[in-house]
Design a protein around this motif. Structure first.
Motif, PDB file in Angstrom:
ATOM      1  N   GLY A   1      27.495 -44.346  27.707  1.00 49.88           N
ATOM      2  CA  GLY A   1      26.316 -44.089  28.698  1.00 49.88           C
ATOM      3  C   GLY A   1      26.972 -43.625  29.690  1.00 49.88           C
ATOM      4  N   HIS A   2      28.254 -45.455  30.315  1.00 49.80           N
ATOM      5  CA  HIS A   2      28.623 -44.919  31.253  1.00 49.80           C
ATOM      6  C   HIS A   2      29.556 -43.725  31.485  1.00 49.80           C
ATOM      7  CE1 HIS A   2      30.309 -47.712  34.904  1.00 49.80           C
ATOM      8  NE2 HIS A   2      31.400 -46.871  35.499  1.00 49.80           N
ATOM      9  N   ALA A   3      30.029 -43.198  31.328  1.00 50.15           N
ATOM     10  CA  ALA A   3      30.754 -41.917  30.687  1.00 50.15           C
ATOM     11  C   ALA A   3      30.426 -41.266  31.178  1.00 50.15           C
ATOM     12  CB  ALA A   3      32.435 -41.652  30.505  1.00 50.15           C
ATOM     13  N   MET A   4      28.881 -41.331  30.676  1.00 52.47           N
ATOM     14  CA  MET A   4      27.895 -39.525  30.806  1.00 52.47           C
ATOM     15  C   MET A   4      27.829 -39.771  32.152  1.00 52.47           C
ATOM     16  SD  MET A   4      25.114 -40.175  27.478  1.00 52.47           S
ATOM     17  CE  MET A   4      25.774 -40.590  25.819  1.00 52.47           C
ATOM     18  N   GLY A   5      27.369 -41.410  32.943  1.00 52.09           N
ATOM     19  CA  GLY A   5      26.648 -41.461  33.842  1.00 52.09           C
ATOM     20  C   GLY A   5      28.167 -41.812  34.934  1.00 52.09           C
ATOM     21  N   GLN A   6      28.670 -41.001  34.264  1.00 49.79           N
ATOM     22  CA  GLN A   6      29.789 -40.844  35.919  1.00 49.79           C
ATOM     23  C   GLN A   6      29.901 -39.085  35.959  1.00 49.79           C
ATOM     24  OE1 GLN A   6      33.468 -42.742  33.656  1.00 49.79           O
ATOM     25  NE2 GLN A   6      33.368 -43.608  35.774  1.00 49.79           N
ATOM     26  N   ALA A   7      29.226 -38.454  34.808  1.00 46.96           N
ATOM     27  CA  ALA A   7      29.865 -36.406  34.791  1.00 46.96           C
ATOM     28  C   ALA A   7      28.577 -35.952  35.212  1.00 46.96           C
ATOM     29  CB  ALA A   7      29.855 -36.401  33.275  1.00 46.96           C
ATOM     30  N   ILE A   8      27.174 -36.865  35.316  1.00 45.44           N
ATOM     31  CA  ILE A   8      26.207 -37.178  35.661  1.00 45.44           C
ATOM     32  C   ILE A   8      27.004 -36.468  36.933  1.00 45.44           C
ATOM     33  CG2 ILE A   8      24.019 -37.566  36.564  1.00 45.44           C
ATOM     34  CD1 ILE A   8      23.955 -38.156  33.609  1.00 45.44           C
ATOM     35  N   ALA A   9      27.036 -38.141  37.304  1.00 41.41           N
ATOM     36  CA  ALA A   9      27.448 -38.543  39.124  1.00 41.41           C
ATOM     37  C   ALA A   9      28.286 -37.235  40.206  1.00 41.41           C
ATOM     38  CB  ALA A   9      27.659 -39.303  39.741  1.00 41.41           C
ATOM     39  N   GLY A  10      29.039 -36.888  39.266  1.00 40.15           N
ATOM     40  CA  GLY A  10      30.274 -35.826  39.386  1.00 40.15           C
ATOM     41  C   GLY A  10      29.255 -34.865  39.880  1.00 40.15           C
ATOM     42  N   GLY A  11      28.158 -34.197  39.283  1.00 37.77           N
ATOM     43  CA  GLY A  11      27.759 -33.304  39.194  1.00 37.77           C
ATOM     44  C   GLY A  11      26.954 -32.986  40.085  1.00 37.77           C
TER      45      GLY A  11
END
Length: 84
Positions: free
Chosen positions: A67-77
């Motif tokens: 979930g943390h890695a997903m959140g990082q990708a979302i923040a980049g977007g």
């Protein structure tokens, strides 16, 4: 001193398990803080003025990531969507 206030009232996450929600949120917050703390990031963002809505569009997230890695990708977007 320039100040940036970012409110995320609603974040629509399709296909993400509810059990991962807290980890995703923590990943988004941590990565946005990191991205927005980089030199020049604030200046690039403040030039656009107030924005009532940011559309990040589709954000590829790592398969099998936590979930943390997903959140990082979302923040980049989100960060890409904020820049003018």
């Amino acid at each position: 001193m320039t100040r940036l206030v970012l409110h995320i009232d609603r974040l629509v996450l399709t296909g993400i398990d509810r059990h991962d929600a807290d980890a995703v949120a923590a990943g988004v917050q941590a990565e946005l803080q990191r991205l927005l703390a980089q030199p020049g990031a604030l200046g690039a963002l403040t030039g656009g003025g107030d924005r009532p809505r940011i559309r990040a569009g589709s954000v590829p997230v790592p398969h099998g990531g936590n979930g943390h890695a997903m959140g990082q990708a979302i923040a980049g977007g989100i960060a890409r969507g904020v820049k003018p």
